[in-house]
Design a protein around this motif. Structure first.
Motif, PDB file in Angstrom:
ATOM      1  N   UNK A 174       0.724  -1.206   0.098  1.00 36.62           N
ATOM      2  CA  UNK A 174      -0.068   0.089   0.061  1.00 36.62           C
ATOM      3  C   UNK A 174       0.991   1.104   0.151  1.00 36.62           C
ATOM      4  N   UNK A 175       1.948   1.312   0.732  1.00 28.99           N
ATOM      5  CA  UNK A 175       3.127   2.552   0.871  1.00 28.99           C
ATOM      6  C   UNK A 175       3.489   2.646  -0.516  1.00 28.99           C
ATOM      7  N   UNK A 226       0.705   4.095  -2.810  1.00 30.71           N
ATOM      8  CA  UNK A 226       0.394   5.207  -2.561  1.00 30.71           C
ATOM      9  C   UNK A 226       1.599   6.400  -3.090  1.00 30.71           C
ATOM     10  N   UNK A 227       2.892   5.779  -2.695  1.00 31.12           N
ATOM     11  CA  UNK A 227       3.993   6.869  -3.250  1.00 31.12           C
ATOM     12  C   UNK A 227       3.952   7.137  -4.641  1.00 31.12           C
ATOM     13  N   UNK A 228       3.554   5.890  -5.524  1.00 26.74           N
ATOM     14  CA  UNK A 228       3.732   6.267  -7.045  1.00 26.74           C
ATOM     15  C   UNK A 228       2.358   6.737  -7.425  1.00 26.74           C
ATOM     16  N   UNK A 229       1.489   7.429  -6.625  1.00 22.32           N
ATOM     17  CA  UNK A 229       0.208   7.793  -7.139  1.00 22.32           C
ATOM     18  C   UNK A 229       0.154   9.372  -6.512  1.00 22.32           C
ATOM     19  N   UNK A 246      -0.282   8.086   4.955  1.00 22.37           N
ATOM     20  CA  UNK A 246      -0.911   7.603   5.959  1.00 22.37           C
ATOM     21  C   UNK A 246      -2.276   7.375   5.788  1.00 22.37           C
ATOM     22  N   UNK A 247      -3.097   8.165   5.063  1.00 20.66           N
ATOM     23  CA  UNK A 247      -4.465   7.645   4.826  1.00 20.66           C
ATOM     24  C   UNK A 247      -4.616   6.718   3.718  1.00 20.66           C
ATOM     25  N   UNK A 248      -3.660   6.575   2.682  1.00 22.02           N
ATOM     26  CA  UNK A 248      -3.910   5.409   1.679  1.00 22.02           C
ATOM     27  C   UNK A 248      -3.508   3.984   2.510  1.00 22.02           C
ATOM     28  N   UNK A 249      -2.452   4.361   3.328  1.00 24.14           N
ATOM     29  CA  UNK A 249      -2.114   2.815   3.985  1.00 24.14           C
ATOM     30  C   UNK A 249      -3.194   2.277   4.955  1.00 24.14           C
ATOM     31  N   UNK A 250      -3.586   3.372   5.727  1.00 24.76           N
ATOM     32  CA  UNK A 250      -4.772   2.804   6.758  1.00 24.76           C
ATOM     33  C   UNK A 250      -5.924   2.240   5.889  1.00 24.76           C
ATOM     34  N   UNK A 251      -6.370   3.004   4.626  1.00 30.47           N
ATOM     35  CA  UNK A 251      -7.169   2.539   3.670  1.00 30.47           C
ATOM     36  C   UNK A 251      -6.903   0.934   3.410  1.00 30.47           C
ATOM     37  N   UNK A 252      -5.696   0.572   3.160  1.00 31.60           N
ATOM     38  CA  UNK A 252      -5.390  -0.781   2.753  1.00 31.60           C
ATOM     39  C   UNK A 252      -5.564  -1.666   3.957  1.00 31.60           C
TER      40      UNK A 252
END
Length: 321
Positions: free
Chosen positions: A287-288, A291-294, A309-315
């Motif tokens: 997820x990290x 998210x980093x590449x987006x 943080x938000x996108x990792x938490x989503x995953x």
């Protein structure tokens, strides 16, 4: 050959096979598996380890991960690859090198990283060596610039630490449109980027010139990784699975992990310290990377931290148990 073999893909001593006394124990389920090409072996399915967490727990875990790795820490925005990557692995047999390279390519592709078609000039190098610290010092003497971006503590860890895996990067600052930026004597960025139509006011900021457009704040600059070197100490990884080591190397070469001693919970970065050994990229790790590449690179560090943080938490709230 009719007997099926079921040994795990790993690293073991066998001087006759590897110049440094390191050998690969290849998993095989029969003739077809044993005769598979390195590219086919490297493209074995990636099993992502993960656990489903409540939203508060997921956000806490994600925040701890970002803090531990040093990504987008302080006022330094996150960096990533923009140019296509060309990973190369050395120090094993040719077959094992190619297996690891193929797996790293697979992980990069899944994260949305651009890949250079083979043959290509290596900009990611993963080196298996009997003396990790010695190789790091040799690189530092030959190319001091590769150590210039490390903090004092990180430089000490890379040059004389005992970690099984160590790494270093070179980065550069580019304008939002991809042009390289010069660094002013004051340490700030000098951008040649022009203000676009509809721009509001511009003012200097932590990432360079601040630019306001359609209610979005842009730094007009991007931190870009241009080379990565990962050094793996052979003696310290004996018995480890090759795919596990490739996963670890992929994570630290595709993202700028600024704390070389980072062992955050729920990450393959804790492979050498966690009581329950993690053997592959986790849901948190993947997820990290995704998210980093987006995320938009031309943002402030605190914005990058919030997005990651938000996108990792989503995953982590949707990961399978």
């Amino acid at each position: 050959m009719t007997q099926a073999f079921s040994t795990q893909l790993g690293i073991a001593r066998l001087g006759a096979l590897l110049s440094a006394g390191l050998a690969l124990s290849l998993a095989a389920g029969g003739d077809a598996q044993a005769q598979a090409s390195p590219a086919e072996r490297g493209r074995d399915p990636i099993v992502v380890q993960g656990e489903r967490l409540s939203r508060p727990a997921a956000e806490a875990r994600a925040s701890a991960f970002i803090r531990a790795t040093g990504v987008a820490s302080g006022e330094t925005p996150a960096a990533r690859w923009v140019d296509p990557v060309c990973p190369g692995v050395t120090g094993l047999t040719d077959f094992a090198d190619h297996v690891a390279e193929a797996r790293i390519r697979l992980i990069a592709e899944a994260a949305g990283v651009l890949l250079a078609p083979e043959p290509c000039v290596r900009n990611i190098v993963i080196s298996f060596t009997p003396d990790g610290a010695g190789l790091a010092r040799a690189i530092g003497l030959r190319e001091p610039r590769r150590m210039s971006e490390l903090s004092r503590a990180a430089r000490e860890a890379v040059l004389s630490g005992t970690a099984p895996i160590r790494w270093m990067y070179t980065t550069e600052l580019r304008s939002r449109d991809g042009g390289q930026q010069a660094i002013a004597a004051s340490g700030g960025a000098q951008s040649n980027a022009r203000m676009g139509e509809g721009a509001g006011s511009g003012m200097p900021g932590p990432g360079g010139l601040m630019h306001y457009e359609s209610s979005i704040v842009s730094t007009l600059s991007e931190r870009v990784i241009i080379t990565a070197i990962v050094i793996i100490d052979q003696d310290d990884v004996i018995g480890r699975r090759l795919d596990s080591l490739a996963d670890y190397a992929a994570l630290v070469s595709l993202a700028e992990i600024r704390d070389v001693g980072a062992t955050p919970a729920g990450s393959i970065l804790g492979m050498f310290t966690a009581p329950d050994a993690i053997r592959s990229l986790t849901a948190q790790d993947t997820a990290f990377l995704r998210a980093l590449y987006r995320l938009p690179l031309d943002r402030l560090a605190n914005q990058h931290r919030g997005i990651l943080v938000d996108q990792i938490a989503d995953a982590l709230t949707t990961a399978d148990r």
